[in-house]
Motif scaffolding. Structure first.
Motif, PDB file in Angstrom:
ATOM      1  N   ALA A 159     -38.969  43.458  -6.580  1.00 19.84           N
ATOM      2  CA  ALA A 159     -39.681  42.269  -7.037  1.00 19.84           C
ATOM      3  C   ALA A 159     -40.621  41.767  -5.953  1.00 19.84           C
ATOM      4  O   ALA A 159     -41.815  41.518  -6.198  1.00 19.84           O
ATOM      5  N   ILE A 160     -40.108  41.653  -4.748  1.00 18.47           N
ATOM      6  CA  ILE A 160     -40.951  41.150  -3.663  1.00 18.47           C
ATOM      7  C   ILE A 160     -42.114  42.094  -3.411  1.00 18.47           C
ATOM      8  O   ILE A 160     -43.274  41.664  -3.258  1.00 18.47           O
ATOM      9  N   ASP A 161     -41.834  43.382  -3.388  1.00 20.36           N
ATOM     10  CA  ASP A 161     -42.898  44.344  -3.146  1.00 20.36           C
ATOM     11  C   ASP A 161     -44.041  44.175  -4.138  1.00 20.36           C
ATOM     12  O   ASP A 161     -45.211  44.094  -3.764  1.00 20.36           O
ATOM     13  N   ARG A 162     -43.673  44.113  -5.396  1.00 22.28           N
ATOM     14  CA  ARG A 162     -44.723  44.065  -6.415  1.00 22.28           C
ATOM     15  C   ARG A 162     -45.495  42.759  -6.360  1.00 22.28           C
ATOM     16  O   ARG A 162     -46.712  42.726  -6.516  1.00 22.28           O
ATOM     17  N   ILE A 163     -44.788  41.654  -6.129  1.00 26.73           N
ATOM     18  CA  ILE A 163     -45.499  40.375  -6.082  1.00 26.73           C
ATOM     19  C   ILE A 163     -46.421  40.341  -4.869  1.00 26.73           C
ATOM     20  O   ILE A 163     -47.575  39.894  -4.967  1.00 26.73           O
ATOM     21  N   LEU A 164     -45.962  40.859  -3.752  1.00 21.48           N
ATOM     22  CA  LEU A 164     -46.812  40.844  -2.558  1.00 21.48           C
ATOM     23  C   LEU A 164     -47.939  41.862  -2.656  1.00 21.48           C
ATOM     24  O   LEU A 164     -48.956  41.729  -1.960  1.00 21.48           O
TER      25      LEU A 164
END
Lengths: 198, 198, 198, 198
Positions: C187-192
């Motif tokens: 999730a963090i990867d994609r949002i960032l």
DNA sequence: AATGAATGAGACTTCATTCAT
DNA sequence: AATGAATGAAGTCTCATTCAT
């Protein structure tokens, strides 16, 4: 905020007595009048009335929406019963002289029962003086009293007798000294002196 | 839901410390009568009276031993002031006709002030009907009224007028329909018809 | 209807312990949060909170105008403290990598303390979803969270991270099966991946 | 003061005895959800649900063992119906673009019906966060949502979309200020940017 | 001398549940 | 099978009064 719904635990209640008591509502009303006579409207509470009527506290708000409704019903009943009795006595009077005697008795109010009724009457009047809702009761009561008096007297005389009964019996009750019964008869004499024949 | 209690961080009110306030006791008594007129003896509480008098709650039990003492003092003051005013009006009346007019006005009780006084009177009577201690007040009040009336009328007539004022003004107040002022004058006429010259 | 003013009877009370306890109001608020965490807003009552805070029942309505005021203050404190702690952690993060870790920890919420806070958060959200008054709390809380995130991320990214923390940590808590922590990092990867440099 | 209880002499209501009413149980469940949406789980009571469903109070404990069972059934139905509808919409989506739109709509939740469902969702989540028994409902619900999303997206993407729907729609609802719909599309863009083809 | 803070008693009311029908 | 009547427990809140200051 409601009950958090506890898990049902093992119930070992001591067999709650559950009476079938169809007259309970009436008993509460009567008990309410007793409590008012004792401690006044200012001292009435659900608890005291419930104890006097020997019903559970929860019955009070089950049968009545609140103290105000109970008071209103209680005073309605009181006024109705008082009116009925007065009308019966006036109806039983067959001569002007007998009617006169009934009125004088109302003014004298000597019995213990009369004392109780005087207190309840005052409590009702006090409520009615402040709260319009109770004036429907007092209005009906006064109308009934006058109607009963008009069985024997003309309308204006009836109204004057009614007011004098009120004033004289009240002043007797509020005094610390005894009143001479002759005053009562003087009152009736003078009021009737100007009466038209009924 | 209201929010009268201040948030803890906003507790820096200006603190009107009123340490010496010799009239405070009187203000409480007057406020007590106001509260009674509004909510009845049944609704009076230390808190409400303190709020109406703008006095700290702690003052109440400091100045008065309890609500009962306060009520007694308040009704004593009320009855005294009422008596004084009535006596003044009867004293000011120079002729029998003027005296008659004052009595009729008492029976009619038309003003808003009269309404308030009618409520307070009823509250006092109700207390006195039940609690002997309050009958010293009503006894003194009635005696004073009759004494004032006896400035112009004989004792029996005074007593009858006093009772009729009570009954007629009360019945007017408790009715939902208007009363004909002519009844008031009929009452006075008939009561005076049998009077001895004063 | 008030107390009928009983005569003062001989008092043999067992020495009422009257503690001076200036922090009592705060203790009640903390106890309220404890009770909510245990039985929910649906199960809170003055009695339970008073027992948890070890204060007399009467203290509850003395210090708070009602349960609603108490709930509002309790949740305000809770949100404020949570916000402060999150901001402290984001401030302490010195590199983007450290900020990322803080966010991941928020999503995972593994500790017992986290469980408690998750429950309280949900209770607050539920209230806010129904009662607008509570949305001032949630609004301030979300604004503070985003501001803390904006120490390291651009506004849109901050908002997306904030919402994802909410959704992921909630779904973890509401599931009966364990969640793979790798999802959090995805999730963090994609949002960032779409973020502008802050 | 209202007067809902009938006078004793007026107790001749038409008695709509509805002895056989096979849909009554369902009506109670639906009414329960309505009541929850209005006053929250904290405000639900047998009485209120019975009134909303127009069934006698005695029906409540006849058909359900207690409030807890009723709540559980009500939320089960709610989650099931919600899931079914979402699955239908995802099934109806024929292209990735259409699936994307359905997801965005879920995030936006603009209608009044959505508001009601948001409240009910929160109430269920709150219960589930505290009481494990309700997590069977949320677990099944989330599993169904993800399965529906997996009609169009890979499992990790489905999970991330599901969590983002939760977080974004909730944050919109709990804010006092409007949210820019562009954020919703940014969220979807970024989550899909790392997706494997389904 | 005066009062703000605090408390236990008791006020009204709502509630889930039971029981006789 | 179904329900109206009833009740005890517990809910919130107001109150008079006391105590430390």
């Amino acid at each position: 905020m409601p009950d958090p719904r506890p898990e049902p635990e093992a119930a070992d209640a001591p067999r709650p007595v559950r009476r079938h008591d169809p007259d309970r509502r009436n008993r509460i009303i009567d008990a309410c009048l007793d409590v008012i006579a004792e401690v006044g409207v200012a001292g009435v509470s659900h608890r005291k009335v419930a104890a006097a009527a020997d019903v559970p506290l929860g019955s009070m708000t089950y049968h009545f929406d609140g103290m105000d409704q109970l008071l209103h019903e209680a005073f309605s009943r009181f006024a109705q019963e008082f009116s009925d009795r007065f009308r019966a006595r006036m109806t039983a009077a067959r001569t002007p002289e007998q009617a006169r005697l009934v009125v004088a008795e109302q003014m004298l109010r000597e019995s213990l029962r009369d004392q109780r009724e005087l207190i309840l009457t005052q409590e009702l009047y006090t409520l009615a003086a402040r709260v319009p809702r109770y004036r429907t009761i007092t209005n009906a009561w006064m109308a009934a009293s006058r109607a009963a008096l008009e069985l024997h007297f003309d309308p204006v005389t009836a109204r004057l007798l009614d007011a004098s009964v009120e004033g004289l019996s009240l002043h007797r009750a509020l005094d610390t000294e005894p009143h001479d019964p002759a005053v009562v008869h003087a009152a009736i004499d003078r009021i009737l002196s100007g009466a038209n024949p009924a």
